[in-house]
Design a protein around this motif. Structure first.
Motif, PDB file in Angstrom:
ATOM      1  N   LEU A 115       0.833  -1.208   0.000  1.00  0.00           N
ATOM      2  CA  LEU A 115       0.000   0.000   0.000  1.00  0.00           C
ATOM      3  C   LEU A 115       0.866   1.255   0.000  1.00  0.00           C
ATOM      4  CD1 LEU A 115      -2.892  -0.742   2.531  1.00  0.00           C
ATOM      5  CD2 LEU A 115      -3.048  -0.590   0.043  1.00  0.00           C
ATOM      6  N   MET A 116       0.458   2.252  -0.771  1.00  0.00           N
ATOM      7  CA  MET A 116       1.107   3.569  -0.749  1.00  0.00           C
ATOM      8  C   MET A 116       0.074   4.567  -0.239  1.00  0.00           C
ATOM      9  SD  MET A 116       3.659   3.899  -4.001  1.00  0.00           S
ATOM     10  CE  MET A 116       2.352   4.078  -5.195  1.00  0.00           C
ATOM     11  N   PRO A 117       0.022   4.798   1.074  1.00  0.00           N
ATOM     12  CA  PRO A 117      -1.013   5.662   1.655  1.00  0.00           C
ATOM     13  C   PRO A 117      -0.975   7.066   1.068  1.00  0.00           C
ATOM     14  CG  PRO A 117       0.186   4.471   3.363  1.00  0.00           C
ATOM     15  CD  PRO A 117       0.941   4.273   2.093  1.00  0.00           C
ATOM     16  N   ASN A 118      -2.155   7.636   0.896  1.00  0.00           N
ATOM     17  CA  ASN A 118      -2.274   9.021   0.451  1.00  0.00           C
ATOM     18  C   ASN A 118      -3.499   9.606   1.145  1.00  0.00           C
ATOM     19  OD1 ASN A 118      -1.576  11.328  -0.946  1.00  0.00           O
ATOM     20  ND2 ASN A 118      -2.801  10.795  -2.728  1.00  0.00           N
ATOM     21  N   PHE A 119      -3.296  10.055   2.382  1.00  0.00           N
ATOM     22  CA  PHE A 119      -4.387  10.489   3.233  1.00  0.00           C
ATOM     23  C   PHE A 119      -4.564  12.007   3.147  1.00  0.00           C
ATOM     24  CE2 PHE A 119      -3.592   6.357   4.781  1.00  0.00           C
ATOM     25  CZ  PHE A 119      -4.648   5.945   5.583  1.00  0.00           C
ATOM     26  N   GLY A 120      -5.807  12.444   3.070  1.00  0.00           N
ATOM     27  CA  GLY A 120      -6.086  13.852   3.252  1.00  0.00           C
ATOM     28  C   GLY A 120      -6.001  14.170   4.732  1.00  0.00           C
ATOM     29  N   MET A 145      -9.294  10.061   5.130  1.00  0.00           N
ATOM     30  CA  MET A 145      -9.033  11.383   5.696  1.00  0.00           C
ATOM     31  C   MET A 145      -8.739  11.247   7.183  1.00  0.00           C
ATOM     32  SD  MET A 145     -11.480  14.744   5.486  1.00  0.00           S
ATOM     33  CE  MET A 145     -11.412  14.674   3.698  1.00  0.00           C
ATOM     34  N   VAL A 146      -7.847  12.107   7.678  1.00  0.00           N
ATOM     35  CA  VAL A 146      -7.443  12.116   9.079  1.00  0.00           C
ATOM     36  C   VAL A 146      -7.585  13.536   9.626  1.00  0.00           C
ATOM     37  CG1 VAL A 146      -5.540  11.755  10.696  1.00  0.00           C
ATOM     38  CG2 VAL A 146      -5.840  10.202   8.761  1.00  0.00           C
ATOM     39  N   SER A 154      -3.863  12.684  19.426  1.00  0.00           N
ATOM     40  CA  SER A 154      -4.929  11.788  18.989  1.00  0.00           C
ATOM     41  C   SER A 154      -5.391  12.172  17.593  1.00  0.00           C
ATOM     42  CB  SER A 154      -6.115  11.854  19.966  1.00  0.00           C
ATOM     43  OG  SER A 154      -5.709  11.505  21.266  1.00  0.00           O
ATOM     44  N   ILE A 155      -6.055  11.245  16.929  1.00  0.00           N
ATOM     45  CA  ILE A 155      -6.587  11.502  15.587  1.00  0.00           C
ATOM     46  C   ILE A 155      -7.992  10.937  15.472  1.00  0.00           C
ATOM     47  CG2 ILE A 155      -4.329  11.514  14.462  1.00  0.00           C
ATOM     48  CD1 ILE A 155      -4.894   8.661  13.513  1.00  0.00           C
ATOM     49  N   ILE A 156      -8.724  11.476  14.498  1.00  0.00           N
ATOM     50  CA  ILE A 156     -10.040  10.957  14.130  1.00  0.00           C
ATOM     51  C   ILE A 156      -9.973  10.540  12.664  1.00  0.00           C
ATOM     52  CG2 ILE A 156     -12.476  11.545  13.779  1.00  0.00           C
ATOM     53  CD1 ILE A 156     -12.273  13.449  16.128  1.00  0.00           C
ATOM     54  N   ALA A 214     -11.035   5.945   5.564  1.00  0.00           N
ATOM     55  CA  ALA A 214      -9.718   5.620   6.124  1.00  0.00           C
ATOM     56  C   ALA A 214      -9.769   4.290   6.862  1.00  0.00           C
ATOM     57  CB  ALA A 214      -9.253   6.734   7.054  1.00  0.00           C
ATOM     58  N   VAL A 215     -10.846   4.050   7.599  1.00  0.00           N
ATOM     59  CA  VAL A 215     -10.991   2.779   8.321  1.00  0.00           C
ATOM     60  C   VAL A 215     -11.028   1.613   7.339  1.00  0.00           C
ATOM     61  CG1 VAL A 215     -12.514   1.430   9.804  1.00  0.00           C
ATOM     62  CG2 VAL A 215     -12.136   3.842  10.291  1.00  0.00           C
TER      63      VAL A 215
END
Length: 622
Positions: free
Chosen positions: A355-360, A441-442, A392-394, A399-400
């Motif tokens: 996997l190559m993560p690409n999170f907003g 998204m995070v 902490s993060i949401i 994302a989950v």
């Protein structure tokens, strides 16, 4: 930006309006920008941060392909120890940014060029319909020109001369139409530019424009006039002069075929236009994950610690709440209608190495989620009561799913090698294209990296009154900055502007197509009704009702339009199903759309038949 004296070091020439960099702009040193606005130096030094665009100029004699080959692994090499989660690079030429902007797995798969081809094809079909009309009406009037052809052949005219004559007549008609069309375009161009937000000008000084236009006139004239020219010139002079000329079944069959082709195109365009509208509405009504009503955003207010206001943000927030115009207020690094930062340096237990993560990533303050009304479906939102929330993060639902977490709350996710506890999961929040799937998204707490203020206005007061009460408070805290706001619901509507214009243009083309088809059919029907005037009169005198006469004249045409609708339905289904595949969130095709389009194609013919009967049977012409 806070009050600061800056020196103007240069002025650059305005770029054209069809350019990415058009409009009033100024260039700011990136170091100053980071200091005043972002205050997060890792954005410039961290290889997993993709918050900014990078522009390069290739060295002389080096192609884009060669440059891409040389730089593609730069991030992988620099991000030692995290190479498996980093992407490769490639360059895209500037002249392809707008029309070729869609990529999948690093490969260009099109973009807005699709719409250029789409409208080009539709325009060609509309032109084809006009050509079909000309052919139909010319062949329908063939008997009235038969004597002329017979006489010309008798006095020695060759068939090639007759063909040339008819083709010249056709080209002259198209030339006159071109002049009229050019005048209409000139008159309507300003309105068109205003509607589309473009700045298109007629290229009268461009030789290619005139060569292309003349070529289209000649080609259209030849295409429209070819069938009548070859048909009429084939008449036998002796048969014409004896009055025994019979056009035969082929002429009628070809005319019916052309009518079917006309309405196949028209019905297909109607179905396509309705489907585009349905897709826009479908995307417009999809869940967005927050409450956009009453939200207003203002940009560019950094809140560093200040001797004048030890905690400027809290002081500003409290005064705004005291006005009664603001219900809640929060800050973030991105507006609710966009994601400014994409990050790849995420890791978690059980992550697939491929996997190559690409999170907003949205950095925000504690009150941001409550302000915009995000929907927490597991765990909790950020709270000032928990000091540990800064670590902490949401996560959002996407994302989950991407991370394949079964029980996400309480798990540890590493960002930039630092551990963060997952305290909540929020419903997917639509921040980018309403037609695309929502990405992972995070949300993270960071007061220094959040310079966009979002306020929830008092719903019991008008927007004008609320803003009037808010503006003095902002000017008090930042007297040197102009107070400007944007309503979130208006920003959200802008996401549909392009597709709405495309749908409007498609609808305009469709109206033209239907109008052209109906005009041709009306002309053909009127001509045929005039030829059968005597028959209609005798039937009328013999007691035939208008309904009987209508049935007599309409039967053949209704059958033709029905056949066209049956042919158009599967074609339209195939085309629109293929078009909808580009939208992960797509409207289902409805059978009622096809039924309504077919019925709508028959209705004008029915109305005109009855009108033709009444005009032919007014007691004078019969």
């Amino acid at each position: 930006m806070s009050q600061r004296r800056l020196t103007v070091t240069g002025v650059y020439e305005d770029v054209p309006k069809n350019n990415y960099f058009s409009g009033p702009q100024f260039l700011l040193n990136i170091s100053l920008y980071m200091t005043e606005y972002v205050r997060n130096p890792r954005m410039l030094t961290h290889w997993g941060d993709f918050s900014f665009q990078a522009f390069v100029r290739c060295a002389r004699g080096v192609s884009f392909e060669e440059s891409t080959e040389r730089i593609k692994d730069v991030i992988i090499i620099k991000a030692a120890g995290r190479a498996e989660s980093m992407p490769t690079l490639f360059l895209q030429p500037m002249n392809r940014w707008h029309l070729y902007s869609k990529y999948e797995n690093g490969v260009n798969v099109g973009g807005d060029i699709t719409f250029v081809w789409l409208f080009g094809v539709i325009g060609a079909f509309v032109l084809l319909l006009a050509c079909i009309n000309f052919m139909n009406l010319s062949t329908a009037r063939s008997e009235s020109r038969a004597k002329e052809i017979g006489l010309r052949k008798t006095i020695g005219s060759y068939r090639a001369q007759l063909i040339l004559q008819f083709l010249i007549e056709s080209v002259m008609v198209v030339s006159i139409a071109f002049v009229i069309a050019l005048a209409l375009v000139i008159l309507s161009l300003d309105a068109f530019n205003s509607w589309t937000g473009k700045d298109i000008r007629m290229p009268f000084d461009n030789l290619i424009f005139w060569l292309t236009s003349v070529s289209f006139v000649l080609i259209t004239g030849v295409v429209a006039g070819s069938y009548p020219a070859f048909l009429l010139s084939s008449f036998n002079a002796v048969s014409i002069l004896k009055g025994t000329l019979r056009l035969g079944w082929f002429s009628g069959f070809s005319r019916k075929t052309l009518v079917i082709v006309q309405f196949v195109v028209s019905v297909t365009l109607v179905i396509g236009t309705v489907t585009v509208y349905q897709q826009i509405q479908y995307a417009h009504n999809r869940p967005i994950g927050y409450d956009k009503d009453g939200l207003v955003t203002t940009y560019g207010y950094p809140f560093a610690e200040s001797s004048l206001h030890p905690n400027m943000y809290d002081a500003l927030r409290q005064e705004l709440l005291n006005t009664g115009a603001v219900v809640n207020m929060g800050r973030s690094s991105s507006p609710t209608t966009g994601t400014y930062s994409l990050q790849s340096d995420f890791d978690w237990e059980g992550r697939d190495p491929q996997l190559m993560p690409n999170f907003g990533v949205i950095w925000c303050t504690h009150d941001y989620g409550k302000t915009i009304g995000t929907q927490i479906i597991d765990g909790r939102d950020f709270s000032r009561e928990f000091a540990s929330d800064t670590a902490s993060i949401i996560l959002n639902e996407a994302a989950v799913d991407y991370m394949s977490l079964t029980n996400p709350v309480g798990q540890v996710v590493k960002f930039n090698r630092q551990p963060f506890n997952v305290i909540g999961v929020t419903r997917n929040m639509l921040t980018d294209s309403p037609y695309a799937p929502i990405g992972p998204m995070v949300f993270m707490i960071d007061y220094h990296n959040s310079n966009i203020i979002t306020m929830k206005l008092n719903p019991n007061q008008s927007v004008t009154d609320n803003l009037a009460a808010i503006e003095p408070v902002f000017k008090k805290f930042r007297p040197g900055i102009t107070f400007e706001t944007q309503l979130t619901d208006m920003q959200f509507e802008q996401k549909f502007a392009n597709e709405s214009r495309i749908g409007g243009l498609a609808a305009a083309f469709t109206v033209f197509a239907i109008l052209i088809s109906c005009l041709g059919l009306f002309g053909l029907a009127s001509f045929m009704a005039q030829q059968r005037t005597r028959e209609i009169g005798i039937r009328k005198v013999s007691g035939a009702s208008v309904l009987n006469l209508w049935s007599l004249l309409s039967r053949d045409f209704i059958v033709l339009v029905t056949i066209a609708s049956v042919i158009a339905a599967p074609l339209a289904w195939m085309f629109m199903e293929q078009w909808l595949t580009q939208f992960p969130y797509a409207t289902p095709l409805s059978i009622w759309t096809f039924i309504a389009a077919g019925s709508g194609a028959i209705a004008p013919d029915v109305a005109h038949r009855e009108l033709s009967i009444h005009s032919c049977c007014d007691g004078k012409s019969c």
